[in-house]
Design a protein around this motif. Sequence first.
Motif: not given
Length: 295
Positions: A179-187, A244-254
């Motif tokens: 899920s995109p909502d999983e925490p970014a760290m360790g995803a 903002p701390e989710s993997f989905g947000a990090a992936a969108r930024t990348l």
Amino acid sequence: MTDVRPYFVPGADAVTVSDWSQLVDGTWESLGEEVENWDYRTDLRLRCAVEADVARIRADTHLTDGSPLAFHFGWRASDTYLVGPSTRVPLVNRQFDVEIEIDPQFAGASIVLTRRLVLERDRFSPRAGEASRAGSILWSHEQPLRLMGQEALFPTEVVDFEAFGIDPGASWHLVMPASPDEPAMGALLLLLNPLDTKLVKAVQRVKNHSDEQLALIEGMEEGVVDEMVRWSLAHWDELGECDPESFGAAARTLTSRVLDEPAAWASDAVLRSSMDLRSSIAAGTRAIGFGRSLS
């Protein structure tokens, strides 16, 4: 090389600046030539001290008529060519501190920190040798800063691919979050196939890689970013609402750093232009410091 400008400039000791410092866990630490353990989710906050002999500067430049002068502190990305917003400080106080923030979405793999003293308004009756054009740089200092090293992007493990149900003919496998909502760290988890001994040795080596090892790592990096960007495009409509701390947000930024207009690729039409997308992802990946360099 001597900097010779067509107008008077301050003497070398009229402006002195400290080294840049970086805010790390609430403490200001000296900034070197690179930021260790930086990634595209990490904001960068920097500070420096400035001492300017105001009277000396005006006398040396012959700008004693009250022409507006100001320091501008900022940065530019040396690989993506984007210029960050600058912090303006009028030439009034002799001593002051200044802070700048660098948006990680636009920083790229390396940046140049800039400090400049400029004339802010055109002068209509200048005498010979006096600066007259708004934007004329009277004093400047630049410092390159690298934001990305060769460290692994994600945690990696060497595992038996067949035991994990992964085709044993593959060299690596990226485990993506459900899920995109999983925490970014360790995803994310990057799995390496022990059968590809050359790749495993290349990834596990800390420094002094051979050309062959660098090629293996760079090729894998491009593949990993390609996979993440394609995952992002498949979930694009969901990512804007992610924490903002989710993997989905990090992936969108990348993805926003790799592709100029991600939304234009987030459609079924992408399947009919897969090679075009691959080329754009490869170019964007290299522009932000991953994968191969063509120079």
